[in-house]
Write a protein that holds these residues in place. Sequence first.
Motif, short mmCIF file in Angstrom:
data_model
loop_
_atom_site.label_atom_id
_atom_site.label_comp_id
_atom_site.label_asym_id
_atom_site.label_seq_id
_atom_site.Cartn_x
_atom_site.Cartn_y
_atom_site.Cartn_z
N ASP A 150 32.34 29.14 35.45
CA ASP A 150 31.52 28.63 34.17
C ASP A 150 30.01 28.78 34.71
OD1 ASP A 150 34.66 28.86 32.54
OD2 ASP A 150 33.98 26.81 32.29
N LYS A 177 31.01 23.98 25.70
CA LYS A 177 31.52 25.21 26.13
C LYS A 177 32.58 25.55 24.94
CE LYS A 177 31.46 24.32 30.65
NZ LYS A 177 32.18 24.07 32.42
N LYS A 203 33.44 31.37 28.21
CA LYS A 203 33.56 30.18 29.62
C LYS A 203 34.49 29.43 28.81
CE LYS A 203 28.49 28.90 29.54
NZ LYS A 203 28.71 30.19 31.30
#
Length: 394
Positions: A52, A120, A126
């Motif tokens: 990510d 996130k 991600k």
Amino acid sequence: MSNAVNNSRAPKRAKGREFKPREPYTHRLRKILEEYPDGSQVLREILQNSDDAKSTEQIFILDYNTYPSDSLFEPDLVNNYERTNLKLDRYQGPALLAKNNTIFKERDFQSLLKLADSEKRDQFDKIGVMGVGFNSIYHITDSPSFITGDKYVILDPHEWYFNGGVQFDFVEDKLAKEYPDQFAPFRTPCNKPYEGTIFRYPLRTDEDSTDSDISKKVYKPEEILDIFQKFYENESINCLLFLKYVECISFYELKEGSTEPELLYMIKLENAGKVRKQRRLIVENIVSMMNKLQSKTLGKNNQLQASYVASFSRQQKGDCKNTSSWLILNYLDDLNEAEAYFQDKFNKNIVEYKFVPNVGLAIPLENLNVTGRLVLIGVLYGQQQTMKTWRLMH
């Protein structure tokens, strides 16, 4: 006179006692660990966070060494420090190190501060949720620390030393010169920014388990070594099939008294330069597409498809490199149709739920008797992707 009358008629301020949740940080971590499996799952969480962060390399090092403790930081919580006689030297022993080649951004720092609400959550490129998944590392440690760029962070969920955690500008303040033993376990020059991130997870000892409110499980270096082996044998090349950025995973051990780590296992995408564009096609377009969907400017026929042949290798210490080829298909379905379905069935939008209708398929080309992979990368509230496996038969 009038002021006196007005003051006498002023209502008294109501007084009460504070009433709000006081659940310790450690208790919430303990509950999170119940939902995140132990063992090699911890490595998968680290690996997903690195992907990510757009790292291309992930290195794991098992360090058996115990480092000097003559020049360590003094705890901020002096009274607590004296009362419990806890010293930072308890974290100078054997540890797991996880290194990647990406420097933390501000949102990454903020994610670590949120146990159940990662930064996130609104980042559609991600998969992981660092604020939650990262905490699986507390299976093996009570006080993670890391160096990234010019920052040094120590996490202290028990609030024994630094009231939960502390961040230092170690280059500007020249801390490595004044506290060399504090930085020695990172085994890298700390008089300049580090071009990446090094996490250090001191293994929980017998003494730590007695004091810990997070977990009572003790981790010996041999158990980390066993996790390395199981990850290599069971995950094999599968761990790289649907990642977008990580191209090489390596495992080392640094034996006591040694100066250089010894390579144990390596898993690598051999033709990374050739397939990099296709591998990242969806992840590098999904953010703008979801933004257009939200603003109702996304056009029709917005599906994306990437197919390519990836060459992977795996190698164990003392053995020859074993290479295999896989046909990989990544497909992003029509976002407008997905949005319409969500609205019709749940009266919700896919942006709110971070649902990305993304499917991945991987087929081994040399040996159809091995296990293939189908992965549904659609993410609901940031949960990990659902993976299904099947055995391809002639």
